[in-house]
Design an enzyme around this catalytic site. Structure first.
Site, PDB file in Angstrom:
ATOM      1  NE  ARG A 329      -4.220  -1.511   0.256  1.00  0.00           N
ATOM      2  CZ  ARG A 329      -4.279  -2.527  -0.592  1.00  0.00           C
ATOM      3  NH1 ARG A 329      -3.298  -2.728  -1.459  1.00  0.00           N
ATOM      4  NH2 ARG A 329      -5.308  -3.353  -0.588  1.00  0.00           N
ATOM      5  CD  GLU A 358      -2.961   3.644  -5.238  1.00  0.00           C
ATOM      6  OE1 GLU A 358      -2.040   3.021  -4.689  1.00  0.00           O
ATOM      7  OE2 GLU A 358      -4.042   3.118  -5.585  1.00  0.00           O
ATOM      8  CG  HIS A 376      -3.353  -0.214  -6.704  1.00  0.00           C
ATOM      9  ND1 HIS A 376      -3.805   0.326  -5.533  1.00  0.00           N
ATOM     10  CD2 HIS A 376      -3.249  -1.551  -6.456  1.00  0.00           C
ATOM     11  CE1 HIS A 376      -3.958  -0.635  -4.621  1.00  0.00           C
ATOM     12  NE2 HIS A 376      -3.633  -1.780  -5.168  1.00  0.00           N
TER      13      HIS A 376
END
Lengths: 412, 313
Positions: A329, A358, A376
């Site tokens: 993460r 993000e 991602h």
């Protein structure tokens, strides 16, 4: 001519197939093994028949019943009976049955932010009744929810779901679920388990190879048409012999280790606890791991304890020749510090699939050739969603049949 | 040994150049223009040639160097050396095997992963600022893909070992079957291409393997198939490869080598299912130094009349 020896007595009861000209009753051949059938109110048998099958919405009215003085039973072939004069039947002492199939599917809440869809929902509805709003009346009785992507499950969410006993996550990470609150309320939580581990591990290795051997940068160089002009291309770094430090040796970390060993790398790790069955060297903290590694691969879960686990201290320990790959993460890494280290050349390079904010990525990174950036994506293959679906369904089915959960989240 | 004259054919490595200059009388071919001047002044003193994948030692060069004793190649590939001529004239030849095996295998894996998971395209997507506008699409899972290797030598075996760690079933085509491995053998390249999803070229370039990947093989690999070439450009019929990619008859390609380096077919530049590298298979600091050291050690061994470390001829 029938003789006494040849005659087979017909013991089959008589049944009227009551249908509109346009309606047929399928599978009548099954019925004739049990019953003698006829299908006209004008037939002489109408006066003695005691049961009728009502095909589809063929009306059964007082007039119909006047033709059938011996009738004692109306068998409907649909769930609804609005075409049957029920009051008239009751008055005449005629029983009526319908064809209601009981819905045994358990109720499940699909808990999702507006921008998130759960793929493959059509598979789920064969097993479960679904709804998706906390405001729905069903919220008070639902016992299980599927959490789509990073949709938060907070104390407030749980307040709307007094009967909830299970949260099914759809990712390996569960940092968006208030696990302490779930535990307090006796609510079990499952994750996506190992469904995506291989894909994430593949991607971690892909990013590492790309950073060390400059795959994306070289590809840019060739496509720019510069090779014939410039000739020389900067050398990369050899992967073989590198000391890999895995931060978080869970399912993903283990798959990464397995792959990199084949590239003649050595592996060491840091985890919350040492794993007795694992032969790789263990370091009790990430700083010590970084001191003894050439590459850090960050694969651990994001929790309060692991927030910014990769900080200035760790990056300094990793050093100028060190590389970092993050497929966990964004918040596992102090992103501001990392950007500084990269821009100043104080670290060898980075491969990043996740970021603190993000989809925003620090623009300073766009100019760097020793950085590989990814939106991602580590699990984004069709096979991931199939596997995920199987894990979700398996956990739900286990729960509703009181069997052990497939991938319960457990603090390691 | 600075009375021994060594010819270096092209500027392949600063480190190697320095080592040669320190130990021998170094003559640099690229310092002379035109080549005829060079031949006039130096041809009788040169006793060793250090060549590479760009310029090796062809018949013309060998014939023009009457005192040539040894060709020490800064490469493992020997396609730029006239081996038959060397054999005839009793000229020794060495190359640089093993030291570069891991790096070349790593590039093959890097290309496979980059093509299947669209790593370069993703990086472009982020750098162009497209992520806030929407997600990148799905790509294919790499683990478990069937990998077919053309040439199961040192590099081919190293690739197999790595791909196995991803759960990829391995098959191969080689001059001879290798029963000591568990990999599935195919006696011809078409059958190999039909039965794999990723075809990797890892064999030596010889007369027999020139254009070994031709239209027929590309068709057998098919619209879902991926070609990885870390051998030599001439292993592949490049125009056929380009048209197959443009027409969607081949699923993708990862290339480190080309028929006419440094020229790369421009039609490939716009394709997202292709990854292009400029012949960097062995280009890491560690490996290039190791290759240079091996070249030097072979030369020293020869002139000290000791056994060569990695002789080919």
């Amino acid at each position: 001519m029938a003789t006494e020896d040849n005659e087979v007595e017909d013991h089959r009861p008589l049944v009227l197939i009551h249908h509109l000209p346009s309606f047929k009753l399928p599978l009548q051949d099954r019925l004739i093994t049990h019953f003698r059938l006829f299908d006209s109110l004008a037939s002489p048998e109408a006066s003695s028949v005691r049961a009728l099958i009502c095909v589809g919405p063929t009306p059964v009215t007082a007039d119909t019943l006047d033709h059938l003085p011996s009738l004692r039973l109306v068998v409907g072939s649909s769930a609804g009976l609005d075409h049957v004069d029920l009051a008239e039947c009751r008055r005449r002492g005629i029983a009526v049955t319908n064809n209601e199939v009981e819905d045994h599917r358990p109720l499940v809440l699909i808990h999702h932010l507006p921008s998130f869809e759960l793929p493959l929902q059509d598979r789920l509805i064969t097993h479960f009744r679904l709804f998706d709003s906390l405001a729905s009346p069903e919220a008070s009785s639902v016992r299980a929810l599927i959490c789509v992507g990073p949709t938060p499950v907070t104390a407030d969410t749980l307040d709307h779901l007094p009967s909830l006993r299970l949260v099914v996550g759809s990712s390996a990470g569960l940092d968006h679920v208030d696990l302490a609150e779930c535990r307090r309320r006796g609510i079990a939580v499952t994750s996506a388990g190992d469904a995506n581990s291989e894909n994430v591990a593949d991607y971690a290795v892909a990013l590492l190879l790309d950073v060390l051997r400059r795959v994306s940068a070289a590809d840019r160089f060739v496509r720019s048409g510069l090779w014939p002009q410039i000739g020389e291309y900067p050398l990369g770094c050899k992967l073989g012999g590198k000391r890999i430090g895995i931060v978080g040796l869970g399912s993903i970390g283990s798959e990464v280790a397995k792959r990199l060993v084949a590239f003649v790398c050595t592996v060491a790790y840091n985890s919350r606890n040492k794993k007795p069955s694992v032969l790789y060297p263990y370091y009790a903290n990430v700083h010590d791991l970084a001191v003894n590694s050439d590459v850090l691969v960050v694969c651990c879960a994001l929790t309060n304890e692991t927030h910014h686990i990769i900080n200035k201290d760790v990056l300094t320990a990793l050093g100028r020749e060190g590389f970092i790959i993050n497929v966990g993460r964004g918040a596992l890494v102090d992103e501001k510090e990392l950007v500084q280290f990269l821009v100043q050349g104080e670290i060898g390079g980075a491969g990043l699939d996740v970021f603190e904010n993000e989809p925003n990525v620090p623009k300073e990174l766009f100019a760097l050739d020793n950085v590989v950036l990814s939106p991602h994506l580590a699990i984004s293959t069709p096979e991931s969603f199939e596997a995920l679906n199987e894990v979700i369904i398996a956990n739900l089915k286990a729960f509703f049949s009181s069997k052990p959960l497939l991938s319960p989240f457990e603090q390691e | 040994m600075d009375s021994i004259t060594v010819l270096m054919t092209s500027p392949m490595s600063d480190y190697l150049e320095k080592q040669l200059k320190d130990r021998f009388n170094l003559v640099k071919l690229w310092a002379y223009s035109p080549k005829t001047d060079f031949f006039k002044h130096n041809s009788h003193s040169i006793r060793a040639v250090v060549g590479n994948t760009k310029i090796g030692a062809d018949a013309e060069l060998i014939d023009s160097l009457p005192e040539l004793e040894i060709v020490s190649s800064y490469s493992v590939g020997l396609d730029k050396i006239d081996l038959r001529k060397c054999q005839e004239k009793g000229i020794r030849v060495t190359n640089t095997p093993d030291v570069l095996t891991d790096d070349v295998a790593d590039v093959a894996m890097g290309l496979m992963l980059a093509v299947t998971r669209r790593v370069c395209e993703c990086d472009r997507f982020v750098r162009r600022g497209l992520w806030p506008k929407g997600d990148f699409r799905l790509t294919n899972k790499f683990s478990g893909m069937q990998v077919g290797i053309v040439g199961l030598g040192r590099i081919g075996s190293a690739i197999a070992k790595r791909a196995e760690a991803f759960g990829c079933p391995i098959s191969y085509y080689s001059r001879s079957e290798k029963p000591e491995t568990n990999y599935k053998y195919f006696s011809n390249i078409i059958d190999l291409a039909v039965n794999c999803q990723i075809l990797v070229v890892a064999c030596a370039l010889t007369e027999e393997t020139h254009h070994i990947v031709n239209r027929e093989v590309i068709d057998a690999l098919g619209p879902e198939g991926i070609l990885i070439n870390i051998g030599r450009g001439s292993h592949v019929d490049e125009p056929e490869l380009v048209s197959a990619l443009l027409e969607g008859r081949l699923g993708g390609a990862g290339l480190d080598v080309y028929e006419n380096e440094p020229e790369v077919p421009e039609q490939l530049f716009g394709l997202e299912n292709v990854v292009l590298m400029p012949h960097v298979g062995s280009d890491t600091v560690e490996t290039t130094d190791a290759m240079a050291d091996l070249v030097i050690k072979n030369l020293e061994a020869h002139f000290l009349k000791k056994p060569l470390l990695t002789p080919v001829v």
